[in-house]
Each structure stands twice: as C-alpha cells, then as structure tokens.
Design a protein around this motif. Sequence first.
Motif, PDB file in Angstrom:
ATOM      1  N   ILE A   1      -5.647  13.788  19.142  1.00  0.00           N
ATOM      2  CA  ILE A   1      -6.411  15.025  19.318  1.00  0.00           C
ATOM      3  C   ILE A   1      -7.754  14.673  19.948  1.00  0.00           C
ATOM      4  CG2 ILE A   1      -7.519  16.957  18.111  1.00  0.00           C
ATOM      5  CD1 ILE A   1      -4.435  17.083  17.990  1.00  0.00           C
ATOM      6  N   GLU A   2      -8.000  15.225  21.118  1.00  0.00           N
ATOM      7  CA  GLU A   2      -9.287  14.962  21.782  1.00  0.00           C
ATOM      8  C   GLU A   2     -10.288  16.058  21.439  1.00  0.00           C
ATOM      9  OE1 GLU A   2      -9.518  13.676  25.961  1.00  0.00           O
ATOM     10  OE2 GLU A   2     -11.118  15.136  26.299  1.00  0.00           O
ATOM     11  N   PHE A   3     -11.439  15.647  20.940  1.00  0.00           N
ATOM     12  CA  PHE A   3     -12.569  16.568  20.843  1.00  0.00           C
ATOM     13  C   PHE A   3     -13.408  16.369  22.087  1.00  0.00           C
ATOM     14  CE2 PHE A   3     -11.890  16.014  16.117  1.00  0.00           C
ATOM     15  CZ  PHE A   3     -11.452  17.316  15.905  1.00  0.00           C
ATOM     16  N   MET A   4     -13.780  17.455  22.737  1.00  0.00           N
ATOM     17  CA  MET A   4     -14.557  17.312  23.972  1.00  0.00           C
ATOM     18  C   MET A   4     -15.822  16.513  23.677  1.00  0.00           C
ATOM     19  SD  MET A   4     -15.775  20.149  26.731  1.00  0.00           S
ATOM     20  CE  MET A   4     -14.174  20.907  26.939  1.00  0.00           C
TER      21      MET A   4
ATOM     22  N   TYR B   1      -7.243  20.273  33.825  1.00  0.00           N
ATOM     23  CA  TYR B   1      -8.592  19.900  34.258  1.00  0.00           C
ATOM     24  C   TYR B   1      -8.738  18.375  34.373  1.00  0.00           C
ATOM     25  CZ  TYR B   1     -13.753  20.558  34.306  1.00  0.00           C
ATOM     26  OH  TYR B   1     -15.086  20.592  34.626  1.00  0.00           O
ATOM     27  N   GLN B   2      -7.780  17.649  33.816  1.00  0.00           N
ATOM     28  CA  GLN B   2      -7.752  16.177  33.838  1.00  0.00           C
ATOM     29  C   GLN B   2      -8.779  15.549  32.885  1.00  0.00           C
ATOM     30  OE1 GLN B   2      -5.412  14.445  36.408  1.00  0.00           O
ATOM     31  NE2 GLN B   2      -4.645  16.490  35.917  1.00  0.00           N
ATOM     32  N   GLY B   3      -9.215  16.330  31.892  1.00  0.00           N
ATOM     33  CA  GLY B   3     -10.156  15.797  30.908  1.00  0.00           C
ATOM     34  C   GLY B   3     -11.592  16.148  31.276  1.00  0.00           C
ATOM     35  N   ALA B   4     -12.356  16.615  30.299  1.00  0.00           N
ATOM     36  CA  ALA B   4     -13.751  16.981  30.551  1.00  0.00           C
ATOM     37  C   ALA B   4     -14.519  15.777  31.097  1.00  0.00           C
ATOM     38  CB  ALA B   4     -14.395  17.489  29.263  1.00  0.00           C
ATOM     39  N   TYR B   5     -14.159  14.571  30.612  1.00  0.00           N
ATOM     40  CA  TYR B   5     -14.789  13.341  31.103  1.00  0.00           C
ATOM     41  C   TYR B   5     -13.776  12.475  31.850  1.00  0.00           C
ATOM     42  CZ  TYR B   5     -18.678  14.788  28.203  1.00  0.00           C
ATOM     43  OH  TYR B   5     -19.712  15.505  27.653  1.00  0.00           O
ATOM     44  N   LYS B   6     -12.673  13.112  32.253  1.00  0.00           N
ATOM     45  CA  LYS B   6     -11.630  12.468  33.074  1.00  0.00           C
ATOM     46  C   LYS B   6     -10.935  11.281  32.386  1.00  0.00           C
ATOM     47  CE  LYS B   6     -12.769  15.485  36.080  1.00  0.00           C
ATOM     48  NZ  LYS B   6     -12.192  16.784  35.723  1.00  0.00           N
ATOM     49  N   VAL B   7     -11.020  11.227  31.079  1.00  0.00           N
ATOM     50  CA  VAL B   7     -10.330  10.149  30.365  1.00  0.00           C
ATOM     51  C   VAL B   7      -8.807  10.333  30.480  1.00  0.00           C
ATOM     52  CG1 VAL B   7      -9.915   9.154  28.063  1.00  0.00           C
ATOM     53  CG2 VAL B   7     -12.244   9.670  28.805  1.00  0.00           C
TER      54      VAL B   7
ATOM     55  N   GLN C   1     -11.360   4.097  32.355  1.00  0.00           N
ATOM     56  CA  GLN C   1     -10.019   3.644  32.782  1.00  0.00           C
ATOM     57  C   GLN C   1      -9.298   2.939  31.642  1.00  0.00           C
ATOM     58  OE1 GLN C   1     -11.695   1.478  36.148  1.00  0.00           O
ATOM     59  NE2 GLN C   1     -10.115   2.356  37.474  1.00  0.00           N
ATOM     60  N   ALA C   2     -10.054   2.195  30.871  1.00  0.00           N
ATOM     61  CA  ALA C   2      -9.452   1.455  29.754  1.00  0.00           C
ATOM     62  C   ALA C   2      -8.829   2.420  28.747  1.00  0.00           C
ATOM     63  CB  ALA C   2     -10.510   0.587  29.082  1.00  0.00           C
ATOM     64  N   LEU C   3      -9.552   3.490  28.441  1.00  0.00           N
ATOM     65  CA  LEU C   3      -9.025   4.491  27.509  1.00  0.00           C
ATOM     66  C   LEU C   3      -7.804   5.178  28.110  1.00  0.00           C
ATOM     67  CD1 LEU C   3     -12.445   6.025  26.421  1.00  0.00           C
ATOM     68  CD2 LEU C   3     -10.853   4.854  24.880  1.00  0.00           C
TER      69      LEU C   3
END
Lengths: 327, 325
Positions: free
Chosen positions: A79-82, A34-40, A8-10
Amino acid sequence: MREITYRQALNEALAEELERDPNVFLMGEEVAEYQGAYKVSAGLLQRFGSKRIIDTPISENGFAGLGIGAAMVGLRPIIEFMTFSFSLVAFDQVVNNAPNMFMMSGGQFNIPITFRGPNGPAHQLAATHSHATENFYASVPGLKVCTPATPRDAKGLLKTAVRDDNPVLVLEAELLYSSKGMVEPPDEELLIPLGKADVKREGSDVTVICYSQTVPISLTVAAQLEEEDISAEVVDLRSIKPLDEKAIFESVAKTHRVVIVEQDHPFCGVGAEICYRIQKTIFDELDAPILRVSQEDVPMPYNEDLERAVLPNAEKLVTAVKQVCYA
Amino acid sequence: MQPLEQRDEVEMLSLMLLIRRFEERASQQYQAQKIGGFCHLYIGQEAVVAGAVAAIRPDDYIITAYRDHGHALARGTTAKACMAELFGKETGCSRGLGGSMHFFDKEHHMYGGHAIVSAHVPLAVGLAFAIKYRDEDRVTLCFFGDGAINQGSFHEALNLAALYKLPIIFICENNLFAMGTSVERSTSLKQIVDRAEGYDIPGEIVDGMNFREVRDKVAEVADSIRKESHPSFLEVRTYRYRGHSMSDPASYRTKEELEKYRLDDPIIRLRAQLTREGKLTNEQFDQLDKRAKETVLAAVKFAEQGPELPVEKLYDYVYFNGAKA
C-alpha cells in the motif's frame, strides 16, 4: 554493481516482487495511470496490468483497510501512501487493525502487508506535509519500521518487507528519491534483513547514530571532522524496529561517545529510546553524556529560513559531536 | 417444501435458540464476574445472522462488529470455544486474547469480531477484493450496526466496493440505536438504505425479525453476485432487547417499545410458522430448547475448566514468527 537512483532501486524492488509472487499487488493514489506521484511505480502498470497495479480514490483509511482485509486471506498487498503525512488519515487501520490482528485472533490471522511512501520533512511543505512518523509507528507493538537511506538499502529492505509475514512500514524520503548509489545488478537477489544496522563509515572517537535523511548529513559531517582529527563512526540504523542494539552497543563500546541524529521531534523521539538502552546496558562505556540532534519541537513552518532552523543539519551535528568529544 | 429445507429450518431455529441461551448465560456469567471487559448481547437479533448464514456457502467470508457472539455460533464455532473466549481461556476461539468483541475462527471463515465502529468495513472490502483478485465465486458478508454508517471509513469502503465491483453484501443490522443514540438523532437520512444509493449500490430493506425473509433476500442477492460480481446493501431492521452493553440499562427507550418488539420475537415467529405448517411439534420445540440449554451449560463447564495462556507465551502473539522486535 551499477549506479542507480533510490527511486529506480525501489521500482526494481517492486517489479521483482510482483514478478516473483502473484499474491503481491500495489495499490494507492496515482500509482498506476499517473505512474506514481514520485514516479516510484513508473512502468509497473504497463508491465503488470491494472489488476495488480491499482489506482485508488483519495481514501487512505479505506484502501489501507482494504489491504489489511486482503492480507487476512493471504494476499500480500503493498500500500503506497503518497506521503506518510497522509497515513495519519489511515492511522486507525495502520495502528489498530494491522498490528493487533495477530494477537486479537489468538494467532489465527497474521497480516503480511507493506505500507510504503515518503516520510519526513521535504522542502517547504509546511506543517501538515512534513511529518516524520517513525517514532509514532515504532511505538506500536506488532509493526516493523525501516528507514532506508541509500538505493541499495531501499531495494533490499523493500523486498524483505514484502516477504515478511507481518505489517512492515517502509519509510522512504522524498529528498532521497533522486540520490544515487551502487546496487547489485538485477539478476542478483538483494535482500537486506530488517533489524540490521549498517556501519556506513568506520571511526574511533565518536559514534553518530542516524537513519534515512540524516545519513547523508552524518557522512558529510564525518568527512569534515576527519580534517579536524575527529574520527566519527557513522551507524545507519536502517530499521527503527526491530532495532539493532548489538551494532549500537559494539560501536559505542569502541568510541565511548554518542550523538544521535534523527529526523523526528525530540519528545519521545527515536533517539530517546536509544539513549535509554545505551545507558541501561553499557553505562560504563560512556565517557560523555549522549546528545541528540533532532527537529525543533514545533510544527513545521513554511518559511525557508525557519524551516532550516527547525531541521537537523550538518552544523548542528558538528556542534554536538564536538561537545561530546570535549573538543 | 422439500424435506431437506424443512430440516434446515428446524436446524436454524435450533441455532437461534442456541444463540439466545448462550447470550442469557453469558449475561449471567458476566454478572458473576466470570467474564470481563465489555460484553454486547445479540438477543432479539438472532434471525439476522441465522437467516444470512442459512443462505450462503460454508466457504463464503463473514465479518462483523463487536456484537459478534451470534455470528461465530452461526458460522459453526462451538459454544465451548465461544464461552471459553469470554472467560479469557486458551481454549477460546481467539485463545482468550480477543475477548467478547474479537471472536475469530479462520476454519469457519469468520474474520472477526471488530470493535472500532466501522473500522472493519474496509477490511470486508479487502476480503471481497481478494475473492475477485483470485477469480473465485465466494461472497463476503459484512455485518455492522446502524451506528457505523456515519463513520468516514464506512463511506470510503462503500465507494471502493462499488468502484471495483466487489462481491460483497453490506448488511446493516439496524437495531435503531447506536449505543443510546437513536437513528433519528444520528442520521440525516429518513432511511439508512438510501446511503447505498449514494454509491450506486443496490439496496433493500428487510424485516430482520423474520428468518425466512432474511434468508431469501440474502440468497437472492448472493446468487446475483456469484453470477456477476457487484456490491449490494441490505438494511435489516431488527431490535436488541438488552442494553448496548452489560452496563447499559437502556433508559433511552420505553418499556412499551421493548414489549412491542418482544411480541414480534424472531424465535417465536419462526416457531409459529413451522408449527402452523406442521413441521414442528411443541414437544420437538421443547427438545430443541432443552438441547440448546444443555449445550450452553456444557460450554460454561468447559470454559471454567480450560487453561489460561501462560504469561511466557505473551510474546508469541505479537509477530508471526514469534520474534521480539
């Protein structure tokens, strides 16, 4: 202050920076629909739209490079890397383009980009998905590398990274995403400077230097050792580069004994650099050789017991601390 | 033809002469060891960049690979700044920190000068992404050689550009050789332009020895992109007269092949067209050439006299704020 998760912080950090600056956008695999592979990035597509929250195909080199190009003309890509294990496919962009551009262009093009995502071993992901990349990237001039361990640090460091005018890697950790901690309310601006370590627990007998996933291990060990009358000071680096030498030296000057607990491999690892700097600058403060606890020097096995044997853990840290304390 | 266009073509011929004379002089200075590192010359390919740049606006973005001297000169970087860069001087277009392969000029929207083959193609897509993100009507021109089309980053970049419908023209300067490997030995396709079809990007083949053909095609495509954003691909067929770099004697091709292309020289061709049409006299051409040679000689002098970046400033170019990490 209220208690929220690291995830949540991120998410708050991303939302606040997207809200503040229209030049900021988030791009990566599965970050939008997909809302983020780790939902961030959960909810960000709904809030900011598909122009600014952008799904990519599986093309790490391509979209990392796209981000760098966009940054050359003043956008501020995130840029998000999974996972940072996949950043290795984009190594050329992250290492050869982002940090070199400023020097190579004689100072005409700085690259205000943030690369973020989980880094380091998680649980039974085996060799290809367990890379701790901090020592690779920290060795490259022109990059900055931070490794938040708590929700508060995650939020404050990510926001600072997005505002930095240079390429910054925010190395998160899959195993920390659900951890909880106290964080300032959203209406209170939270920026934590890069290159500023944080003493997570004060102590007088030994300094335990740690970062990211090794911070909770260090705090557990410090609590346990207190019962055995060993007072451990836990120094969370928070940033690997820039490195807060001052905080390290201050703590070592107080305790005279050091254990570094890192999540990367031992050969040319982060701890090796810190050992060098301590002995070079404050050799006389040391009452014992510095010890390091790191991964074993092997590719990560899948087998759960073997994986446990490879990783740094509380037991290994306790042994190392007792050894430097001659206890 | 309108007088303005006429002047423009003579001006562009003059630019092509400048590039050629610059490269000849660079070659000489390299041999005299005034220039270090790698140095890749553009001689023979001048019509490609001259034609492309003649067709776009000054605020459009261009980016290229390491054979980049011509691109900077075409964009408006002075011969002085270019030569000083080769000499490693602070007065160079990248302060002597980039060298031959890394010419940059922010003011003229020249985004490099990139030396890892195809690594700049994703960057180009990023420039185009920024144009669309800001709802501008600029176009990005991304130049690369035939050697780039077999790199993964090239394929990823083309797919992204097509997927996001970005305003970019991919300009493949097909000079038939990736270093010493011919296109036939490197590429499974019969013609490079077919790479574009695989990404649903419209592509065409252009005669790169013909200034007018390059200019007209780039103008047409750029116009179409400004109306509705999309990527486009041009395989521009050209030839480099010199080796891949200064150390390459180019023994992988025959003298006859080189001679064949020399007869089709882009400068001779444009000169002949203009002369035939009564827009250029021999005297005028000689004047242009003389001026180009003088400009380059003045550039060499400027480069020789320029200061070097003092070593105390080394760390000023690592991080934007100058901080040491």
